[in-house]
Scaffold this motif. Structure first.
Motif, PDB file in Angstrom:
ATOM      1  N   TYR A  84      21.384  14.171 -13.227  1.00  0.00           N
ATOM      2  CA  TYR A  84      21.527  14.923 -14.841  1.00  0.00           C
ATOM      3  C   TYR A  84      21.720  16.266 -15.309  1.00  0.00           C
ATOM      4  N   ALA A  85      21.775  17.177 -14.042  1.00  0.00           N
ATOM      5  CA  ALA A  85      22.374  18.677 -13.730  1.00  0.00           C
ATOM      6  C   ALA A  85      23.817  18.687 -13.342  1.00  0.00           C
ATOM      7  N   ALA A  86      23.682  18.172 -12.407  1.00  0.00           N
ATOM      8  CA  ALA A  86      25.431  18.103 -12.151  1.00  0.00           C
ATOM      9  C   ALA A  86      26.303  17.254 -12.543  1.00  0.00           C
ATOM     10  N   VAL A  87      25.810  16.969 -13.616  1.00  0.00           N
ATOM     11  CA  VAL A  87      27.019  16.407 -14.916  1.00  0.00           C
ATOM     12  C   VAL A  87      27.451  17.963 -15.528  1.00  0.00           C
ATOM     13  N   PHE A  88      26.571  18.754 -15.141  1.00  0.00           N
ATOM     14  CA  PHE A  88      26.757  20.712 -16.085  1.00  0.00           C
ATOM     15  C   PHE A  88      27.842  20.875 -15.398  1.00  0.00           C
ATOM     16  N   PRO A  89      28.224  22.095 -14.114  1.00  0.00           N
ATOM     17  CA  PRO A  89      28.514  22.274 -13.151  1.00  0.00           C
ATOM     18  C   PRO A  89      30.104  21.610 -13.174  1.00  0.00           C
ATOM     19  N   ALA A  90      29.743  20.067 -12.971  1.00  0.00           N
ATOM     20  CA  ALA A  90      31.242  19.501 -12.914  1.00  0.00           C
ATOM     21  C   ALA A  90      31.448  19.278 -14.435  1.00  0.00           C
ATOM     22  N   THR A  91      31.454  19.444 -15.338  1.00  0.00           N
ATOM     23  CA  THR A  91      32.354  19.486 -17.000  1.00  0.00           C
ATOM     24  C   THR A  91      32.513  20.823 -16.913  1.00  0.00           C
ATOM     25  N   TRP A  92      32.129  21.799 -16.294  1.00  0.00           N
ATOM     26  CA  TRP A  92      32.886  22.900 -16.275  1.00  0.00           C
ATOM     27  C   TRP A  92      33.463  23.277 -14.953  1.00  0.00           C
ATOM     28  N   LEU A  93      33.370  23.264 -14.200  1.00  0.00           N
ATOM     29  CA  LEU A  93      34.557  22.764 -13.752  1.00  0.00           C
ATOM     30  C   LEU A  93      36.193  22.165 -14.009  1.00  0.00           C
ATOM     31  N   LEU A  94      35.876  21.197 -14.507  1.00  0.00           N
ATOM     32  CA  LEU A  94      37.312  20.230 -14.866  1.00  0.00           C
ATOM     33  C   LEU A  94      36.993  20.683 -16.676  1.00  0.00           C
ATOM     34  N   ARG A  95      36.868  21.413 -16.923  1.00  0.00           N
ATOM     35  CA  ARG A  95      37.351  21.847 -19.011  1.00  0.00           C
ATOM     36  C   ARG A  95      38.924  21.972 -18.812  1.00  0.00           C
ATOM     37  N   MET A 136      30.821   9.693 -11.265  1.00  0.00           N
ATOM     38  CA  MET A 136      31.634  10.433 -10.254  1.00  0.00           C
ATOM     39  C   MET A 136      30.553  11.076  -8.732  1.00  0.00           C
ATOM     40  N   THR A 137      29.275  11.468 -10.131  1.00  0.00           N
ATOM     41  CA  THR A 137      28.799  12.454 -10.103  1.00  0.00           C
ATOM     42  C   THR A 137      27.441  11.408 -10.145  1.00  0.00           C
ATOM     43  N   ALA A 138      26.609  10.278 -10.312  1.00  0.00           N
ATOM     44  CA  ALA A 138      25.811   9.753 -10.374  1.00  0.00           C
ATOM     45  C   ALA A 138      26.075   9.237  -8.384  1.00  0.00           C
ATOM     46  N   GLN A 139      27.573   9.276  -8.271  1.00  0.00           N
ATOM     47  CA  GLN A 139      27.832   8.632  -6.436  1.00  0.00           C
ATOM     48  C   GLN A 139      27.208   9.261  -5.720  1.00  0.00           C
ATOM     49  N   GLY A 140      28.032  10.904  -6.177  1.00  0.00           N
ATOM     50  CA  GLY A 140      27.919  11.954  -5.304  1.00  0.00           C
ATOM     51  C   GLY A 140      26.382  12.582  -5.039  1.00  0.00           C
ATOM     52  N   VAL A 141      25.378  12.378  -6.313  1.00  0.00           N
ATOM     53  CA  VAL A 141      24.059  13.131  -5.902  1.00  0.00           C
ATOM     54  C   VAL A 141      23.364  11.681  -5.156  1.00  0.00           C
ATOM     55  N   SER A 142      23.445  10.554  -5.426  1.00  0.00           N
ATOM     56  CA  SER A 142      22.391   9.056  -4.849  1.00  0.00           C
ATOM     57  C   SER A 142      23.168   9.254  -3.772  1.00  0.00           C
ATOM     58  N   SER A 143      24.605   9.075  -2.732  1.00  0.00           N
ATOM     59  CA  SER A 143      25.020   9.056  -1.583  1.00  0.00           C
ATOM     60  C   SER A 143      23.928  10.523  -0.635  1.00  0.00           C
ATOM     61  N   ALA A 144      24.713  12.225  -1.620  1.00  0.00           N
ATOM     62  CA  ALA A 144      24.033  13.294  -0.349  1.00  0.00           C
ATOM     63  C   ALA A 144      22.090  12.587  -0.292  1.00  0.00           C
ATOM     64  N   MET A 145      21.145  11.767  -1.287  1.00  0.00           N
ATOM     65  CA  MET A 145      20.626  11.911  -1.007  1.00  0.00           C
ATOM     66  C   MET A 145      20.072  10.925   0.167  1.00  0.00           C
ATOM     67  N   LEU A 146      20.583  10.295   0.332  1.00  0.00           N
ATOM     68  CA  LEU A 146      20.520   9.159   1.488  1.00  0.00           C
ATOM     69  C   LEU A 146      21.004   9.564   2.781  1.00  0.00           C
ATOM     70  N   PHE A 147      22.638  10.061   2.720  1.00  0.00           N
ATOM     71  CA  PHE A 147      22.116  10.674   4.123  1.00  0.00           C
ATOM     72  C   PHE A 147      21.408  11.704   4.330  1.00  0.00           C
ATOM     73  N   THR A 150      18.279   5.443  -6.024  1.00  0.00           N
ATOM     74  CA  THR A 150      18.737   6.541  -6.203  1.00  0.00           C
ATOM     75  C   THR A 150      19.673   5.733  -7.809  1.00  0.00           C
ATOM     76  N   MET A 151      20.703   5.319  -6.742  1.00  0.00           N
ATOM     77  CA  MET A 151      21.946   4.740  -7.528  1.00  0.00           C
ATOM     78  C   MET A 151      21.374   4.095  -8.866  1.00  0.00           C
ATOM     79  N   THR A 152      20.933   3.143  -9.134  1.00  0.00           N
ATOM     80  CA  THR A 152      20.134   3.539 -10.970  1.00  0.00           C
ATOM     81  C   THR A 152      20.018   5.007 -11.329  1.00  0.00           C
ATOM     82  N   SER A 153      18.536   5.146 -10.607  1.00  0.00           N
ATOM     83  CA  SER A 153      17.849   6.480 -11.236  1.00  0.00           C
ATOM     84  C   SER A 153      19.567   7.316 -11.836  1.00  0.00           C
ATOM     85  N   ALA A 154      20.196   7.863 -10.786  1.00  0.00           N
ATOM     86  CA  ALA A 154      21.151   8.678 -11.351  1.00  0.00           C
ATOM     87  C   ALA A 154      22.044   8.511 -12.468  1.00  0.00           C
TER      88      ALA A 154
END
Length: 336
Positions: A155-166, A259-270, A285-289
């Protein structure tokens, strides 16, 4: 009798690994296929390949399970507990796949072990040791908290991703996010192999140690190859029922949020597998992301009744498999 039971446990562990790949490949490919970043065939082949590589990369979690987590009794009783737990986890995996509901194979396996271990004590058999504070703090707690953390981070990662691609055009932004999703699908599958591939290795190693065929300080190469190949093979044959649930039924998700959901869940697994040595559920992790990223949009389209039903499945996984594990152990007990 004990060598025969050991062989049966190894075969059942192979079935568990196959069903794990079959059941969980949806986590790797759902968002990439939903947003048309990858075709279904390419996505599954990519997931199978990186599941294989991930399972071959590390054995630290498997050794942790063996050394500190479960403490199964030696001999036929320990093998019976493992056999009952594997049967329970496999049946639960088939049921949830058929219903199209994502669920944790790790929770199912732990529930089966706890239920079978309890049944062993009820029959005046050897008790499990080492399953107290370590099991709670280092296994159950990370598995329970990981969905909450994944949801909040996505949820939080959507904010910077949206801002960077605005300043980008919608077509350019979507194209870039689809490319990122193609890479992250492989990264997530690699993390899944790191996490879930080691569950099967741990079970087989526990069986070998309990039978006196291994020391527990190292995992034989054939065990690692056995688990990795069956996990990857299961991924190749993975069904699409859960993919449909994750990609379409929970939330309407665009390439950026996928992309955000995949990035967050991948980082958590690693981080869980390599840095913290914590077992994390790739499904949770993936479902919740996905739900967390999808909820952070102007017109949030989260299907709350479906999310609630999945949460009930998650809460019921360990109790259901514990009951099945106990029943299977009691059925096997006359042979032990």
């Amino acid at each position: 009798m004990e060598p025969l039971l050991l062989g049966a446990v190894i075969v059942a562990a192979g079935g568990f690994a196959f069903l794990n790949g079959f059941h969980d490949v949806s986590n790797s490919v759902a968002t990439a296929v939903r947003t048309r970043a990858l075709t279904p065939t390419v996505a599954v082949l990519l997931a199978a390949l990186f599941n294989l590589i991930g399972a071959l990369l590390s054995t630290s979690l498997a050794l942790f399970f063996t050394d500190a987590a479960l403490g199964l009794p030696e001999g036929a009783t320990g093998l019976g507990i493992l056999m009952a737990a594997l049967l329970a986890a496999c049946i639960w995996g088939v049921i949830t796949w058929y219903r199209g509901k994502p669920s944790s194979s790790t929770h199912a396996l732990l529930g089966g072990v706890i239920g079978a271990g309890g049944a062993s004590q009820l029959t005046n058999g050897p008790a499990m040791s080492g399953a107290g504070e370590t099991l709670l703090l280092q296994i159950i707690l990370p598995l329970v908290l990981s969905p909450v953390v994944a949801y909040l981070l996505a949820y939080a990662a959507v904010f910077p991703a949206t801002w960077l691609l605005r300043h980008g055009s919608p077509a350019k932004v979507n194209r870039g996010n689809r490319m990122a999703q193609s890479v992250l699908a492989g990264v997530f599958a690699l993390g899944h192999g790191l996490q879930d591939g080691q569950r099967t290795m741990a079970v087989i190693l526990l069986a070998l140690v309990g039978s006196g065929y291994a020391t527990g300080s190292d995992i034989p190469l054939w065990v690692q190859l056995f688990a990795a190949v069956l996990l990857a093979t299961g991924s190749l044959f993975g069904g699409w029922r859960i993919t449909h649930t994750l990609g379409k039924r929970l939330v309407d998700i665009d390439p950026l949020r996928g992309m955000t959901a995949q990035g967050v869940s991948s980082a958590m697994l690693f981080i869980g597998a390599i840095s913290l040595h914590f077992p994390l559920s790739s499904t949770h992790t993936m479902t919740s992301a996905i739900v967390g990223a999808g909820a952070n949009q102007r017109f949030a389209s989260v299907q709350r009744p479906r999310v609630a039903r999945i949460l009930l499945i998650w809460l019921g996984t360990a109790p259901a498999t514990a009951i099945m594990g106990a029943v299977f152990f009691l059925a096997l007990n006359p042979l032990l």
